[in-house]
Structures are given as structure tokens and as C-alpha cells.
Design an enzyme around this catalytic site. Structure first.
Site, PDB file in Angstrom:
ATOM      1  CG  ASP A 169      -1.941   1.128   1.163  1.00  0.00           C
ATOM      2  OD1 ASP A 169      -2.621   1.264   0.129  1.00  0.00           O
ATOM      3  OD2 ASP A 169      -2.040   1.884   2.148  1.00  0.00           O
ATOM      4  CB  VAL A 250      -8.920   8.605   1.722  1.00  0.00           C
ATOM      5  CG1 VAL A 250     -10.365   8.461   2.125  1.00  0.00           C
ATOM      6  CG2 VAL A 250      -8.062   9.064   2.903  1.00  0.00           C
ATOM      7  NE  ARG A 251      -1.095   5.600   2.423  1.00  0.00           N
ATOM      8  CZ  ARG A 251      -0.645   4.856   3.423  1.00  0.00           C
ATOM      9  NH1 ARG A 251      -0.407   3.576   3.218  1.00  0.00           N
ATOM     10  NH2 ARG A 251      -0.455   5.375   4.619  1.00  0.00           N
ATOM     11  N   GLY A 252      -5.589   5.828  -1.715  1.00  0.00           N
ATOM     12  CA  GLY A 252      -5.721   5.689  -3.155  1.00  0.00           C
ATOM     13  C   GLY A 252      -6.227   6.962  -3.802  1.00  0.00           C
TER      14      GLY A 252
END
Length: 594
Positions: A169, A250-252
Site C-alpha cells: 500500500d 483514502v490513500r488511493g
């Protein structure tokens, strides 16, 4: 370790692999995207492009070339983070910090080949530094910190194991490569490589203008990036697509917006367009996209080779059907490879309650399961370390010497002695990394008399105990004529009952393929973590005609025979003997519980 980028195959000379070139270029423009993970088989130019990247990256002020550092799999924490400079201590009696690879990669590229095999303690360090951009060292009497902002590029072969989810990730973009090329592409690749091998200097000179133009374009895009804006409508579009992809957190979203803005800067625009969003979509979602949880599928229709009223059909609701009939069907399938059970669609069966494999004993003619396995019981092993890969390592290597010398304490404890005569060694570690590998037989023959459900109960107990000890677990299934990953290598989850509940069984038993996969996987894990202790559990009814000669599984192995019949038709005990595994009857565990 740094090296001159000009000696590498030029980035602009690589034929094909445009998605990877785009991902690397975007991250070179905007390192805040978070680096690139490259997944693909051997021979797909992963390493070539990664090493060539620093040749087109604008360097920091005062430097001719962008730094490039390679992180070897077997490196130490001292080499990665930095440590006491012993030469300065011994010669000048000054405590001086000796920078590590993170310092040398600052402003450039930190490259990790086979990143999925990197030891966990090094992964933890990378996660901390890549998130903060600062390397803080507090050890051996040193208190030091320095900037460590670099582009992390990791390559991996998916056939060699999964990547730790936390590190996966952390990579902003991911590219999945294939090594399938057209005839024209193959000819071009071979021709370019041949020209480079014959005269690398002349070859690099031929591409120096392309290299310089690309570097200038990246430098210009960096300047434009600060002026790029993204509308709220497109931000909403990104959020919607992330939700549809069912990604965690919400990193994406953040990475997607950054990548889209960088793509806009790359083409010289100051406003993000929908084309920019779409251009980076696959790169952002390749390692984040998840399938939505599905409701349990309805019971499958009867196999076409049976009559609907055939009483010999392996029904989940008929626990009293004759065992001999089931055995005959299974033997036909295993001998022919495509019998009635082999063509049977996968069927699910609810798991039983956890079966305590670490406490309950075996039959009287066998030792208890606990005494049989000794070190099978999940839990950190204390005291003297023994590698599961090399059981005799503790006898041939001095443990204190292997742990290294604590130079700081050796010096300060003898201020009048120079050099110090009595060396203080670093303390032995009292814990050891432990990996539990579960190999579950998911062939159709395991559906008889609920043994598949009972096998799931054994897995629940193994997973629960591994969770309490904060250990890692991997679950592979072999059935339906294939070997599949049920649970990739992760720290044992608190709850896996839902995963097991929806797990089906059917088809034939590819036993040898499963053991070969497990052997290769364990060898790689022991290579990445030298003091790893691995424990393999094989849960099978032994209904296979596969040749098991020559198979070796590193670490400790236990075969739990799930066959539930007075007369054994499976080869569980014979297989265990060939594998050098401890043999335990599942029935004996159940009798103790009852």
C-alpha cells in the site's frame, strides 16, 4: 551502494513497456506519489528500467547524477540506516555517524529487487522512513537524523510470494508486466541488447540526446506541477471510482489526484482533465482494487455425469452414505485424472468449532500431538535460536559472535584501554520470527462425512493461536486440479471464520504440485529471513496417487490425516514418511475432544 548511472542500459533505449516507463517518469517528476512497484516474470525489463531511471532523473543541486542505491535482501539494519563509524572511533576516538543506504539514496532512487522477499524488520524501517522522509537513528550511543527523500522502486516476481500488505500500500503506483512480445518486438529487443553488449559506451552515446531531452522534460514538468489545479468535479470522479473499486481508506484517492496532476504537468497543462484521470487509473488501482464481498453462492446443480436421483452423488446432506462408494469414486478420479468427482463443481461446507491441535492428544499408540510436534505450538520461541531452515546452525555458529559486537559499550566500559581488550556482544534475541504454512486439501474426496469442516476447525485453532502470538500465517489450498492462495502471508488475523466458511471443495488432488509450490515458497521465506522458524501443517485425506519421492519442505512439518474410515484407503502415513513429517490422525484429536 551507488554507481554511475551512465553505465546502465539507457532508459530511453528500452523497447516497449510503456506503462512502466510512464509510472517511473511520473514518480521522477513528483516523488510524493510514493514510488513504483513492478510485478512481472523474469525477462520483462523490470530491473533494466529501474536501474536506468536515475540516468534521466534531475539530480540535486551540485550533483551530476541522481543517486542510486540498491538494497540487498540480506543487508543489515546498520547498512540500511547507518551506524557508528568504527574507523573514526578507533583512530580519532570520536563518535561519528557512518551514513547508510537511506542517506546515499537521498534525492535519487532506492531500488529493491525481489522486494517481496525482503526481511520484515527491514520492511518496518522502510515504512517509517518513506512516510516521514527523515531517517532517525537512536542506537549505539548515536542520536542522529538526516533527510531521506527518495523514489522507492521495488520489483517482484509474483510466482515467488506475496508482498506484505503494509508495504504494498505504501507504493503509489503499480505496474503488472508480461513478457509476451510480438515477433517484431522480440527482434528489436535482441538487436538493441546485442548492440549494447558489443560496445556499451558507443551505444549509450547514441542515446545521450534522448536521455538529456527526457531529463529536461522531467525538470520542466516539476516546475509546472506547482501551478496545476484539479477541479472538485474531477476529485468527485476519482472518489467515485475509488469507491467502485472497493479500496481501503483514502490513500488511493490522494495518490490518484497527485498522479493525475503530475500527468497534466507532464503534458504541459495547468488544469487536470479527465484524460489525466484515466491515464493513471490502472497504475493507481492495480494493487488496491478489491472485489466486493459476495453472498454465498447457491448450491451447484448436480454434475452432468450423474442422474439426478443417483443415491451415490456426494451430497452434503447425506452423512451416512457408504464410505466404500466414496473411496471407489475418489480412486477412479485420482487414477484417471477426470473422474466423476474430478468434474464436480466446488461445494462449500461450514467449518466446525476450533479443534485444539496443540493440547489434545493422539491415540494411545502414538505420542500426544504436543509432544510429537514440540515446537509446533504457535508462540514465540524463547532462548537459544534455531533456524527452521538450518536446524544445526546453532551448533556451528557462535551465537554471540553472530549477533555482533556492541562497540559503543565495549569502548565506554574500558576508557583506559585502547583498543578495548574485552569486547561486549549485543544481547541475544529472545524471540524468533515464526511462519505457519497451512496446506489444505480442497479436493472433492474431503467432502465425505464432514472431514472438510473438521479440517477447517483445525485451521481456526492454528490461526487463533498464531494471532495471540502475533505470528504470520499463510494458507494454500490444493484441489479442483490447481493450487491456490487462500490467505497470503500476513500477521495472523483475529478472525478468519468467514473466509473459511465460504471456502469450497471439489475436483482432483494436485498433491505433488502443492508440495513443490510449498517447498519453493518456504525456501524463499527462509532466504529472506535467516532465523525464520517455519511450521507446515498438511491437512489431507491422502487420496492421491501422486509420486512424493524427492519432496522436501524446510522447517518442521506435520501431516494431519483427515480420512475418516475404519480401513484407510488414503496414503497419509506413507506420504508423511516420505516427507519426513510427523503423522497425526484427525480422528484422534476428535476423540479427545469428545
Amino acid at each position: 551502494m551507488t554507481r554511475l548511472a551512465s553505465s546502465d542500459f539507457p532508459f530511453t533505449a528500452v523497447a516497449g513497456q510503456e506503462p512502466l516507463k510512464l509510472a517511473l517518469t511520473l514518480c521522477a517528476i513528483n516523488p510524493q506519489i510514493g514510488g513504483v512497484l513492478v510485478s512481472g516474470p523474469r525477462g520483462s525489463a523490470k530491473s533494466t528500467l529501474a536501474r536506468g531511471l536515475s540516468g534521466v532523473m534531475p539530480a540535486l543541486q551540485g550533483e551530476e547524477l541522481a543517486p542510486f542505491a540498491t538494497l540487498p535482501l540480506g543487508t543489515s539494519e546498520d547498512r540500511l540506516l547507518g551506524a557508528l563509524d568504527l574507523k573514526q572511533v578507533l583512530q580519532d576516538k570520536n563518535v561519528v555517524f557512518n551514513p547508510g543506504l537511506l542517506s546515499k539514496a537521498h534525492g535519487g532512487v532506492l531500488y529493491v529487487d525481489e522486494v517481496n522477499l525482503l526481511a520484515d524488520h527491514l520492511v518496518d524501517q522502510l515504512l517509517d522512513v518513506s512516510a516521514s522522509g527523515v531517517n532517525r537513528v537512536e542506537r549505539d550511543g548515536i542520536s542522529h537524523e538526516h533527510a531521506a527523500r527518495f523514489l522507492l522502486v521495488g520489483t517482484m516476481n509474483p510466482d515467488e510470494g506475496e508482498l506484505r500488505p503494509q508495504l504494498k500500500d505504501r507504493f503509489g503506483l503499480m505496474v503488472e508486466l508480461v513478457n509476451q512480445y510480438s515477433l517484431e518486438e522480440r527482434v528489436q529487443i535482441v538487436r538493441l541488447r546485442d548492440e549494447y553488449d558489443q560496445d556499451s559506451q558507443s551505444f549509450c552515446d547514441a542515446f545521450k540526446y534522448k536521455q538529456r531531452n527526457l531529463k529536461n522534460s522531467i525538470r520542466l514538468a516539476r516546475q509546472v506541477l506547482a501551478q496545476v489545479r484539479c477541479s472538485d468535479e474531477l476529485r468527485l470522479e476519482v472518489a467515485t471510482r475509488c469507491q467502485l473499486a472497493n479500496i481501503d481508506g483514502v490513500r488511493g484517492d490522494i495518490v490518484w489526484i497527485r498522479a493525475a496532476m503530475t500527468h497534466a504537468a507532464w503534458r504541459g497543462a495547468k488544469v487536470v482533465a479527465l484524460d489525466d484521470i484515466q491515464a493513471v487509473e490502472d497504475l493507481v488501482l492495480a494493487h488496491r482494487r478489491q472485489a466486493k464481498t459476495q453472498n454465498p453462492s447457491p448450491p451447484p446443480s448436480p454434475p452432468p455425469s450423474r442422474r439426478p436421483d443417483d443415491s451415490r452423488s456426494p451430497s452434503l446432506n447425506n452423512s451416512n452414505q457408504p464410505q466404500d462408494d466414496l473411496s471407489q469414486d475418489s480412486q477412479k478420479n485420482e487414477q484417471n485424472g477426470s473422474g466423476e468427482w474430478g468434474s464436480m463443481a466446488p461445494q462449500t461446507l461450514a467449518s466446525s468449532s476450533p479443534i485444539n491441535v496443540a493440547v489434545h492428544g493422539a491415540q494411545s499408540e502414538r505420542r500426544s500431538f504436543q509432544s510429537l510436534t514440540g515446537e509446533v505450538t504457535p508462540g514465540k520461541r524463547k532462548g537459544k535460536q534455531q533456524s527452521g531452515y538450518r536446524p544445526d546452525a546453532a551448533q556451528s555458529v557462535d551465537i554471540q559472535a553472530a549477533n555482533g559486537i556492541d562497540w559503543f559499550r565495549s569502548i565506554v566500559s574500558q576508557p583506559q584501554e585502547w583498543p578495548p581488550k574485552n569486547l561486549t556482544h549485543k544481547p541475544n534475541k529472545t524471540g524468533q520470527p515464526v511462519l505457519h504454512l497451512v496446506l489444505l486439501d480442497t479436493s472433492a474426496s474431503t467432502l465425505s462425512q464432514g472431514v472438510f469442516a473438521q479440517a477447517k476447525g483445525v485451521i481456526l485453532d492454528i490461526a487463533n493461536r498464531a494471532y495471540l502470538s502475533r505470528e504470520q500465517i499463510t494458507i494454500l489450498g490444493f484441489g479442483q486440479d490447481s493450487v491456490s492462495s487462500i490467505l497470503p502471508k500476513i500477521r495472523a488475523p483475529k478472525e478468519i471464520s468467514d473466509l473459511l466458511e465460504n471456502l469450497g471443495a471439489g475436483g482432483g488432488t494436485p498433491f505433488r504440485a502443492a508440495m513443490e509450490n510449498a517447498s519453493q515458497y518456504l525456501t524463499q521465506q527462509h532466504k529472506a529471513t535467516t532465523d525464520l522458524h517455519s511450521q507446515t501443517y498438511i491437512l489431507t485425506d491422502g487420496r492421491t496417487q501422486a509420486d512424493v519421492s524427492g519432496l522436501v519442505l524446510p522447517g518442521n512439518t506435520v501431516l494431519i490425516d483427515t480420512e475418516n474410515a475404519p480401513v484407510k484407503r488414503g496414503r497419509g502415513q506413507d506420504i508423511a514418511q516420505h516427507l519426513g513429517a510427523q503423522y497425526v490422525l484427525l480422528n484422534s484429536l476428535l476423540e479427545t475432544v469428545l
